[in-house]
Enzyme design. Structure first.
Site, PDB file in Angstrom:
ATOM      1  N   HIS A 269       0.823  -1.218   0.000  1.00 27.99           N
ATOM      2  CA  HIS A 269       0.000   0.000   0.000  1.00 27.99           C
ATOM      3  C   HIS A 269       0.854   1.263   0.000  1.00 27.99           C
ATOM      4  CE1 HIS A 269       0.029  -0.057   4.571  1.00 27.99           C
ATOM      5  NE2 HIS A 269      -0.015   1.236   4.410  1.00 27.99           N
TER       6      HIS A 269
ATOM      7  N   ASP B 299       1.123  -7.667   2.253  1.00 26.19           N
ATOM      8  CA  ASP B 299       1.257  -6.230   1.983  1.00 26.19           C
ATOM      9  C   ASP B 299       2.727  -5.793   1.840  1.00 26.19           C
ATOM     10  OD1 ASP B 299       0.837  -3.524   1.754  1.00 26.19           O
ATOM     11  OD2 ASP B 299      -0.504  -3.374   3.473  1.00 26.19           O
TER      12      ASP B 299
ATOM     13  N   SER C 188       3.950   2.150   8.560  1.00 25.11           N
ATOM     14  CA  SER C 188       3.763   1.148   7.521  1.00 25.11           C
ATOM     15  C   SER C 188       5.054   0.930   6.767  1.00 25.11           C
ATOM     16  CB  SER C 188       2.683   1.594   6.542  1.00 25.11           C
ATOM     17  OG  SER C 188       1.448   1.175   7.024  1.00 25.11           O
TER      18      SER C 188
HETATM   19  N1  ARG Z   1      -4.850   0.347   7.617  1.00 30.41           N
HETATM   20  C1  ARG Z   1      -3.547   0.428   7.056  1.00 30.41           C
HETATM   21  C2  ARG Z   1      -2.983   1.850   7.238  1.00 30.41           C
HETATM   22  O1  ARG Z   1      -3.561   2.638   7.904  1.00 30.41           O
HETATM   23  C3  ARG Z   1      -3.500  -0.011   5.645  1.00 30.41           C
HETATM   24  C4  ARG Z   1      -4.159   0.907   4.669  1.00 30.41           C
HETATM   25  C5  ARG Z   1      -4.104   0.503   3.237  1.00 30.41           C
HETATM   26  N2  ARG Z   1      -4.986  -0.588   2.946  1.00 30.41           N
HETATM   27  C6  ARG Z   1      -6.307  -0.467   2.638  1.00 30.41           C
HETATM   28  N3  ARG Z   1      -7.002  -1.531   2.476  1.00 30.41           N
HETATM   29  N4  ARG Z   1      -6.897   0.708   2.515  1.00 30.41           N
HETATM   30  O2  ARG Z   1      -2.413   2.477   6.422  1.00 30.41           O
HETATM   31  N1  ASP Z   2      -1.423   1.311   8.020  1.00 28.06           N
HETATM   32  C1  ASP Z   2      -0.730   2.395   8.675  1.00 28.06           C
HETATM   33  C2  ASP Z   2       0.294   3.063   7.742  1.00 28.06           C
HETATM   34  O1  ASP Z   2       0.089   3.110   6.548  1.00 28.06           O
HETATM   35  C3  ASP Z   2      -0.114   1.935   9.944  1.00 28.06           C
HETATM   36  C4  ASP Z   2      -1.013   2.132  11.115  1.00 28.06           C
HETATM   37  O2  ASP Z   2      -1.806   3.076  11.141  1.00 28.06           O
HETATM   38  O3  ASP Z   2      -0.876   1.343  12.057  1.00 28.06           O
HETATM   39  O4  ASP Z   2       1.241   3.676   8.171  1.00 28.06           O
END
Ligand code: ARG
Ligand code: ASP
Length: 654
Positions: free
Chosen positions: A84, A221, A589
Site C-alpha cells: 500500500h 502487503d 507502515s
Molecule cells: N490500515 C492500514 C494503514 O492505515 C493499511 C491501509 C491501506 N490498505 C487499505 N485496504 N486501505 O495504512
Molecule cells: N497502516 C498504517 C500506515 O500506513 C499503519 C497504522 O496506522 O498502524 O502507516
C-alpha cells in the site's frame, strides 16, 4: 534558564517505567530504554540500534516517500516496504496491457527495474538535541510571536550549517513535547528509487477494505524497490549510469519465525499521536469529530460502492479513492469505540483533577481551566473546519473547477453528482449559517433544492467555478485562520502543561508524541481478546487464506497459482501475518519488525481495529500492530513471482 535545566533533568528520566510496551522512543536516546529492552529479551546494545560512529540498524531504515517506512535488505540497495506504500507507483506503471496492480510486477533484470520520478528515500545521518541552540537569545518576557521568530531564525541557521556539505543532505529541526525540546535531524535523501517487484493485488491487498484494520489478517502487503546512486554512492538524479546504492547496513533476515511472547521491535517513522492531551480534546474527537466524519464517509462510500459494483471500469477508477476514504473511516470507528471502552475521558478528567490540586501555588495553577476554555472557543470553529473538509470540499466537480491538473481519467460524473447532493445537503443541515459563505446562502434560496443546484453546477462550468471559489475563499479566510490561531494558543499552553505533567509524575518516562521522526517501539508477539469469550491467536497462516478464498468475492479472490500450490500440500502452516504489542501508528507502515538479535522477522503494516485509540491512549491489553511475516514475503517472491534470484542478494541468518 533554571526551568530549562529542570526540564533537561526530567527529559533524561526515560529509564523509568511506562505502562507495559507503550512508547515510541528516539533512537539517539534509546540507551535510556535499553535496560528495559534487554530485560524483555533484547540481546543487542543501544549502539547497535543507533550510532553515529559506526554502521548501526538506523542505517538500514528509511523514510519512504512522504509517509511510509522502508528497510534495506541487501548490500545492493534492495528495499522492502508495503504494497500500500508502493501502490501509487505500481499504479503509475500500469496500463491495460500491463496491469501490474492486478498481475504483479517482477523485474527480471536490473535493466527492467522501473524508475519513479519524485519518489525519494531518506536515511537518517544523525539526530541531536539542539534545544539550547534553538532557544539561544530567548527571554522569559518574549511574546509567543517573538519566540517563534527566534526559533525559526536559530533553526534555519542550524539547518544550513548541517547541510553545508551538500550531497543530498537535508535537515529539519523538530519540536518535541510541544516545543519543550528541539531535535536536529540530518538526512541523506536519495532520489533514484526503482520498482523491483510487487505481488498481484489479490495477494498484496488480499482482504481489501473488508479485512483492513482487522485480525485475523492475511494480507501480503509488501513491495520491493531498489535505491540507485551515483558512482560515488551519493544521491543522484535518475540516470542510466547510476548504480545500486551500497548501504552502510542492510538487515539480515531470520527465517526462524516468531511465536507468542517473543521480543520484537519496530524501527520506523510514526506520523502523529496525541498522548498527553486534555480530556476536552479527547471528548471532541470521541463525541463530535469521529462520529460526524464517519457518517459523512459512510455516505460517500455507499455512493462509490453502488457504482463500483455495477461496472468494472468504475471500480478501477475509484478503487484507490475508495481505499483512501475507507481507511480513516474504519480507523475512526475503532478509535471512538476504544476511547469509550477505556473510559478515556473520565480517566483523563480524574487525572486533571489531581493535577490541579498538585498545581496549586505553582506556575501550572489554572492551566487545566485555561485549556478547557480554549477548547470551548475552538471546538465550534474546528467542527466547521472539519465539516468543510469532509463534505463540500470533497466534491470533485468543485475541485476540478479550480484546478486544471485534476485527474479526469479517474472521474465518473454520476458518482460525483450524487456526492454533490449528499455533501451539500449534509453541509447545509449540519453547519451553522454563520460559517457559510454569503454566496451559499443566496444561491440556496435561489435554487430551492440541492437537485436544482446540482443540475446548474454540472451544466455550467461557471456555476461550478463560482461555488468552488466561494467555499474555498470563505474556508481559507474565515474558518482556517482562527482555527490556526486558537491552535497556536493551545500548543502554547500545552508546552507548559507537558512540563507540568512531567513534574507532576516524576516517576514516569514520557516519550515525545510521534511526528514522522525515526522511532523505536518494542514489545512482544501477543494475541488479544477483542470481545468477551474470544481469544485471537497472534499468528495467521496460508490455511486462513484458503478458508477465505472465494472467486465470487473480489477481496478474497486469490490467484489460481496459489490455489494450485496449496493443493499440492505441505504449505498449510506457511505463516502469513502476526500480532505484537509494539506501539505504532500511521507512517510505521513498511517498518522493519526485528527480533531480539536485530534480524528481520516481519514488516509492519497495520494495527487491530479495537486498538486504534492508541494514537491517544495505549492499552497494552488490546493495542496490537500487525506485521507481515518475512517468510511469507520469501514464499511469494519464489512461488508466485518466480523471482528467487532476488533472494540471492539477501543474507539469511537461519
Ligand atoms: N490500515 C492500514 C494503514 O492505515 C493499511 C491501509 C491501506 N490498505 C487499505 N485496504 N486501505 O495504512
Ligand atoms: N497502516 C498504517 C500506515 O500506513 C499503519 C497504522 O496506522 O498502524 O502507516
Amino acid at each position: 534558564m533554571k526551568r530549562f535545566s529542570l526540564l533537561a533533568a526530567l527529559l533524561a528520566l526515560w529509564a523509568l517505567p511506562v505502562r507495559a510496551d507503550e512508547g515510541m522512543w528516539l533512537p539517539a536516546l534509546v540507551s535510556q530504554r535499553i535496560e528495559d529492552m534487554q530485560a524483555k529479551g533484547f540481546r543487542l546494545s543501544a549502539e547497535d540500534i543507533y550510532s553515529v560512529n559506526q554502521a548501526s540498524l538506523k542505517d538500514a531504515v528509511v523514510l519512504f516517500g512522504s509517509g511510509c517506512t522502508g528497510e534495506l535488505v541487501s548490500s545492493e540497495g534492495l528495499l522492502f516496504t508495503n504494497h500500500h506504500c508502493g501502490y501509487g507507483y505500481i499504479q503509475k506503471h500500469s496500463s491495460v496491457e500491463h496491469d501490474y496492480l492486478k498481475d504483479g510486477f517482477w523485474a527480471r533484470t536490473r535493466a527492467d527495474e522501473l524508475p519513479n520520478p519524485g519518489l525519494t528515500v531518506r536515511f537518517l545521518e544523525r539526530m541531536e538535541d539542539v534545544t539550547a541552540a534553538v532557544l539561544k537569545g530567548y527571554k522569559e518576557k518574549m511574546t509567543e510571536e517573538q519566540r517563534q521568530a527566534l526559533v525559526k531564525k536559530n533553526a534555519d541557521r542550524i539547518k544550513a550549517q548541517a547541510v553545508k556539505e551538500g550531497n543530498g543532505l537535508k535537515a529539519s529541526v523538530e519540536a518535541l513535547y510541544y516545543g519543550n525540546q528541539y531535535f536536529l535531524f540530518v538526512f541523506r535523501e536519495y532520489r533514484d528509487v526503482r520498482l523491483v517487484g510487487a505481488p498481484p493485488s489479490s495477494i498484496g491487498k488480499f482482504g481489501g477494505e473488508t479485512d483492513n484494520w482487522m485480525w485475523p489478517r492475511h494480507t501480503g502487503d509488501f513491495s520491493i524497490f531498489r535505491i540507485y546512486a551515483g558512482k560515488d554512492n551519493l544521491p543522484a538524479d535518475y540516470s542510466e549510469s547510476n548504480v545500486p546504492y551500497r548501504p552502510k547496513k542492510s538487515l539480515r533476515i531470520s527465517r526462524a519465525g516468531v511465536k507468542e511472547g517473543d521480543f520484537t521491535f519496530v524501527y520506523g517513522c510514526p506520523g502523529s499521536t496525541q498522548e498527553y492531551v486534555h480530556s476536552e480534546a479527547v471528548k471532541y474527537i470521541q463525541d463530535i469529530s469521529d462520529p460526524e466524519k464517519i457518517a459523512l464517509r459512510t455516505t460517500r462510500l455507499n455512493i462509490m460502492k453502488k457504482y463500483m459494483d455495477q461496472s468494472q471500469a468504475v471500480r478501477i477508477q475509484y478503487s484507490s479513492k475508495y481505499a483512501g476514504v475507507a481507511n480513516a473511516w474504519k480507523k475512526w470507528q475503532g478509535e471512538e469505540k476504544g476511547l469509550r471502552k477505556n473510559h478515556v475521558v473520565p480517566v483523563k478528567q480524574a487525572y486533571e483533577k489531581r493535577f490541579e490540586e498538585w498545581a496549586q501555588g505553582t506556575r501550572y495553577e489554572g492551566i487545566i481551566g485555561r485549556l478547557t476554555n480554549l477548547y470551548a472557543a475552538r471546538n465550534p470553529l474546528y467542527r466547521a473546519y472539519e465539516y468543510y473538509r469532509e463534505s463540500v470540499l470533497t466534491i470533485e466537480r468543485l475541485q476540478m473547477a479550480g484546478n486544471p491538473r485534476f485527474n479526469r481519467k479517474d472521474y465518473y460524473q454520476p458518482i460525483d453528482e450524487e456526492m454533490f447532493v449528499a455533501m451539500m445537503t449534509a453541509f447545509d443541515q449540519n453547519v451553522e449559517d454563520v460559517y457559510k459563505p454569503p454566496y451559499f446562502l443566496e444561491k440556496r434560496a435561489q435554487y430551492g433544492t440541492m437537485e436544482a443546484w446540482r443540475d446548474a453546477v454540472f451544466a455550467d462550468e461557471n456555476e461550478a467555478r463560482e461555488l468552488s471559489a466561494a467555499l474555498n475563499e470563505h474556508f481559507n479566510s474565515t474558518i482556517a485562520p482562527p482555527v490556526a490561531e486558537l491552535g497556536k494558543s493551545i500548543t502554547l499552553l500545552y508546552r507548559d502543561y507537558m512540563q507540568g505533567q512531567m513534574e507532576f509524575e516524576p516517576q514516569k518516562a514520557f516519550y515525545p508524541d510521534a511526528n514522522l521522526t525515526l522511532r523505536v517501539a518494542y514489545g512482544k508477539v501477543a494475541g488479544y481478546r477483542p470481545v468477551d469469550a474470544v481469544w485471537y491467536n497472534p499468528v495467521s497462516t496460508l490455511r486462513g487464506i484458503i478458508e477465505k478464498d472465494n472467486p465470487e468475492i473480489f477481496d478474497y479472490n486469490i490467484p489460481q497459482t496459489l490455489r494450485d500450490i496449496y493443493a499440492q500440500g505441505g504449505h498449510e502452516d506457511q505463516p502469513v501475518c502476526f500480532l505484537a504489542t509494539n506501539h505504532t501508528t500511521g507512517g510505521n507502515s513498511g517498518s522493519p519488525v526485528l527480533n531480539a538479535d536485530g534480524n528481520l522477522v516481519g514488516i509492519n503494516f497495520d494495527r487491530v481495529w479495537e486498538g486504534t485509540m492508541s494514537d491517544l491512549v495505549y492499552d497494552p491489553e488490546i493495542c496490537r500492530n500487525i506485521s507481515l511475516d518475512v517468510r511469507y514475503i520469501l514464499f511469494i517472491i519464489k512461488e508466485i513471482g518466480h523471482a528467487a534470484y532476488l533472494l540471492d542478494e539477501m543474507t539469511f541468518v537461519d
